[in-house]
Design a protein around this motif. Structure first.
Motif, mmCIF file in Angstrom:
data_model
loop_
_atom_site.group_PDB
_atom_site.id
_atom_site.type_symbol
_atom_site.label_atom_id
_atom_site.label_comp_id
_atom_site.label_asym_id
_atom_site.label_seq_id
_atom_site.Cartn_x
_atom_site.Cartn_y
_atom_site.Cartn_z
ATOM 1 N N UNK A 140 -26.214 7.889 21.901
ATOM 2 C CA UNK A 140 -27.364 8.774 22.081
ATOM 3 C C UNK A 140 -26.957 10.244 22.127
ATOM 4 N N UNK A 141 -27.920 11.075 21.759
ATOM 5 C CA UNK A 141 -27.788 12.525 21.921
ATOM 6 C C UNK A 141 -28.891 12.952 22.885
ATOM 7 N N UNK A 142 -28.538 13.763 23.884
ATOM 8 C CA UNK A 142 -29.476 14.108 24.951
ATOM 9 C C UNK A 142 -29.825 15.595 24.917
ATOM 10 N N UNK A 143 -31.124 15.859 24.971
ATOM 11 C CA UNK A 143 -31.626 17.231 25.096
ATOM 12 C C UNK A 143 -32.366 17.343 26.424
ATOM 13 N N UNK A 144 -31.922 18.236 27.286
ATOM 14 C CA UNK A 144 -32.551 18.410 28.599
ATOM 15 C C UNK A 144 -33.763 19.326 28.452
ATOM 16 N N UNK A 145 -34.949 18.801 28.715
ATOM 17 C CA UNK A 145 -36.184 19.581 28.624
ATOM 18 C C UNK A 145 -36.513 20.246 29.958
ATOM 19 N N UNK A 146 -36.248 19.519 31.044
ATOM 20 C CA UNK A 146 -36.432 20.055 32.404
ATOM 21 C C UNK A 146 -35.279 19.557 33.265
ATOM 22 N N UNK A 147 -34.561 20.484 33.875
ATOM 23 C CA UNK A 147 -33.414 20.078 34.695
ATOM 24 C C UNK A 147 -33.852 19.423 35.998
ATOM 25 N N UNK A 148 -35.088 19.671 36.418
ATOM 26 C CA UNK A 148 -35.577 19.103 37.679
ATOM 27 C C UNK A 148 -35.282 20.014 38.856
ATOM 28 N N UNK A 176 -40.871 19.886 49.354
ATOM 29 C CA UNK A 176 -41.892 20.723 48.744
ATOM 30 C C UNK A 176 -41.468 21.203 47.363
ATOM 31 N N UNK A 177 -42.414 21.184 46.435
ATOM 32 C CA UNK A 177 -42.143 21.687 45.088
ATOM 33 C C UNK A 177 -41.202 20.817 44.290
ATOM 34 N N UNK A 178 -41.106 19.551 44.655
ATOM 35 C CA UNK A 178 -40.209 18.633 43.937
ATOM 36 C C UNK A 178 -40.677 18.462 42.489
ATOM 37 N N UNK A 179 -39.747 18.644 41.516
ATOM 38 C CA UNK A 179 -40.083 18.529 40.111
ATOM 39 C C UNK A 179 -39.061 17.626 39.433
ATOM 40 N N UNK A 203 -38.111 10.790 28.611
ATOM 41 C CA UNK A 203 -38.208 10.128 29.900
ATOM 42 C C UNK A 203 -38.083 11.143 31.028
ATOM 43 N N UNK A 204 -38.699 10.833 32.172
ATOM 44 C CA UNK A 204 -38.616 11.673 33.360
ATOM 45 C C UNK A 204 -38.071 10.855 34.514
ATOM 46 N N UNK A 205 -37.307 11.510 35.383
ATOM 47 C CA UNK A 205 -36.741 10.843 36.559
ATOM 48 C C UNK A 205 -36.321 11.906 37.565
ATOM 49 N N UNK A 206 -35.755 11.469 38.680
ATOM 50 C CA UNK A 206 -35.337 12.407 39.719
ATOM 51 C C UNK A 206 -34.235 13.341 39.244
ATOM 52 N N UNK A 207 -33.400 12.840 38.323
ATOM 53 C CA UNK A 207 -32.309 13.655 37.793
ATOM 54 C C UNK A 207 -32.150 13.376 36.305
#
Length: 205
Positions: free
Chosen positions: A29-37, A45-48, A6-10
């Motif tokens: 659940x076990x969580x793996x962070x793929x992108x910290x954002x 600008x450059x919001x990810x 899943x993707x979200x602001x945080x």
């Protein structure tokens, strides 16, 4: 194990999306962070977005982890198959000292089954799930032995005209006796006493 991304602001928002969607708690659940954002320059600008991979533990996963721990701590040389079937989690043990897992008249197996049901449903919010434990078809063998005992004691009751009181049994075993004899027109059965010493009485009508 169910795995979703899943993707979200945080990261927290992304994880909460999964918790809400699957109606599970954080402990499940076990969580793996793929992108910290990244909020980007001035937050514009450059919001990810943050992206996470969440592994959701099922009741089967909880039971398996519990059984692995029990087998290791007891030092048992056994293996087991575990699967979900017909809305139940079914476990069957086999191995060199599986008798220790069964215990006297299945007492250890019954106690472990009770604990597995608690473990499976502790974090399960989708309805009750039943865990069934067996060891090298002990349940089937015990059921056949109890049916033979029921028929033999019923004949004894008819021949003597006296009630026959069986040894204390679990509710599961008592039910086998009751069902085995319910078709005999001259016999009636009932249970008496308090748990764990409750017994089946076979009486002539």
């Amino acid at each position: 194990m169910i795995v979703v991304e899943r993707s979200a602001k945080s990261v927290e928002d992304a994880v909460n999306q999964v918790l809400k969607e699957y109606n599970v708690s954080r402990e499940d659940v076990a969580v793996e962070v793929l992108e910290a954002g990244n909020k980007g320059f001035l937050g514009i600008l450059g919001n990810r977005q943050a992206r996470v991979r969440v592994s959701i533990k099922t009741p089967l996963d909880h039971v398996k982890a519990f059984l692995d721990s029990v087998v290791e701590k007891m030092g048992l040389r056994v293996v087991y198959d575990i699967k979900e079937e017909g809305g139940h989690v079914k476990v069957n043990f086999s191995g060199e000292n599986v008798g220790l897992m069964i215990g006297r008249r299945g007492e250890n197996l019954d106690a472990l089954q009770h604990l597995c049901n608690i473990v499976a449903n502790r974090y399960n919010s989708t309805g009750y799930i039943r865990v069934l434990l067996d060891a090298e078809n002990y349940r089937l063998k015990r059921e056949e032995a109890l049916k033979k005992l029921a028929y033999r004691m019923a004949r004894k009751a008819i021949e003597t005209g006296k009630n026959v009181v069986l040894e204390p049994m679990t509710s599961y075993e008592r039910r086998i006796i009751h069902l085995a004899l319910q078709g005999m027109p001259d016999i009636q059965t009932y249970s008496q006493g308090e748990e764990p010493y409750r017994k089946v009485v076979i009486a002539v009508k």
